[in-house]
Design an enzyme around this catalytic site. Structure first.
Site, PDB file in Angstrom:
ATOM      1  N   SER A  41      10.536 -44.283  38.441  1.00  0.00           N
ATOM      2  CA  SER A  41       9.760 -45.288  38.212  1.00  0.00           C
ATOM      3  C   SER A  41      10.170 -46.735  38.781  1.00  0.00           C
ATOM      4  CB  SER A  41       8.998 -45.031  36.753  1.00  0.00           C
ATOM      5  OG  SER A  41       7.617 -45.758  36.741  1.00  0.00           O
ATOM      6  N   ASP A 154       4.374 -40.356  38.505  1.00  0.00           N
ATOM      7  CA  ASP A 154       5.391 -41.077  37.952  1.00  0.00           C
ATOM      8  C   ASP A 154       6.553 -39.934  37.459  1.00  0.00           C
ATOM      9  OD1 ASP A 154       7.090 -42.374  35.901  1.00  0.00           O
ATOM     10  OD2 ASP A 154       5.462 -43.986  35.847  1.00  0.00           O
TER      11      ASP A 154
END
Length: 266
Positions: A41, A154
């Site tokens: 991320s 993510d």
């Protein structure tokens, strides 16, 4: 020249991940060179810019002036997220200018999650920006990224701090940086905040185990920062610097203990 190698694992945490910049600044200023970088991320985003050779002081200036309006291109319902990602793509292209993994000065691994299978997806080749966008696509916030018949989101869903991935890149001292939430102090008022809290809760017990797997585990004091407020960039960078300075003796000692290897660069 022979020296011990270093792998850095940079974790997820949305805006809190701007603290990674401060950690890497301290490494650079003290002559600690990363030989491998793995990121999830925001850790993938900062890690990619670092691996590409972007000046960390300039990156701090950008982070200090960054606001949600620079990243948020809101889309109509039905696409799986509130933000399309085109503004983030444009910002990344300004820095990376079409670079691929092969163009980087430091080997990089980027972690994402396949929403169809729940599997971890690790990018080590191809276009950088696409991998970063997939890794940063927080469910319900960013529209998931379609890539080779996969629906990617993510990487923090499956691997908040990619210690194992960093270790798999080669024999090295592994320094992990976690910028996860302080669950007891979080204020939950919006859908994105609730989503981030849920992800952090799922990962918290796993993170306790990961802390033992890394040679050095750094956790900057940023857990109480709102993960979607981008107006605290300078302070987040400072918190990263503070944590890295505290960990510095342990890092140097770990590197000294590790058997040196002959360094080669592709």
């Amino acid at each position: 020249m022979a020296r011990a190698r270093l792998a850095v694992a940079l974790g997820a945490g949305a805006a809190r991940g701007l603290a990674h910049i401060g950690v890497l600044q301290v490494f650079e200023e003290t002559g600690i060179e990363a030989d491998y970088v793995a990121g999830t991320s925001i850790g993938a985003l900062v890690g990619a810019l670092y691996a590409a050779g972007v000046d960390l002081r300039e990156l701090e200036k950008v982070a200090s002036n960054l606001r949600l309006k620079h990243l948020a291109d809101f889309v109509l319902p039905g696409r799986g997220g509130l933000i399309g990602g085109d503004k983030l793509r444009g910002l990344l292209n300004l820095f990376l200018r079409g670079k691929t993994f092969d163009d980087l000065r430091i080997p990089l691994a980027v972690v994402a999650t396949d929403l169809k299978t729940g599997q971890e997806v690790v990018f080590r080749e191809g276009k950088l920006v696409e991998a970063i966008l997939a890794s940063c696509a927080i469910p319900g916030v960013f529209v998931p990224v379609t890539y080779r018949d996969r629906l990617l989101a993510d990487g923090g869903l499956v691997d908040r701090v990619p210690v194992r991935v960093a270790r798999s890149m080669g024999p090295a001292v592994v320094v992990a940086v976690d910028v996860g939430a302080n669950l007891s102090k979080s204020r939950l008022r919006t859908l994105p905040e609730i989503t981030m809290q849920a992800i952090d809760i799922m990962q918290e017990e796993i993170m306790r185990l990961k802390a033992r797997e890394a040679d050095v585990f750094i956790r900057p004091d940023v857990g109480h920062f709102n993960p979607f407020r981008l107006d605290r960039g300078q302070e987040l960078v400072r918190r990263g610097r503070e944590a890295a300075l505290v960990a510095l003796p342990q890092i140097l000692a770990s590197l000294k203990r590790r058997k040196p290897v002959k360094m080669t660069r592709n």
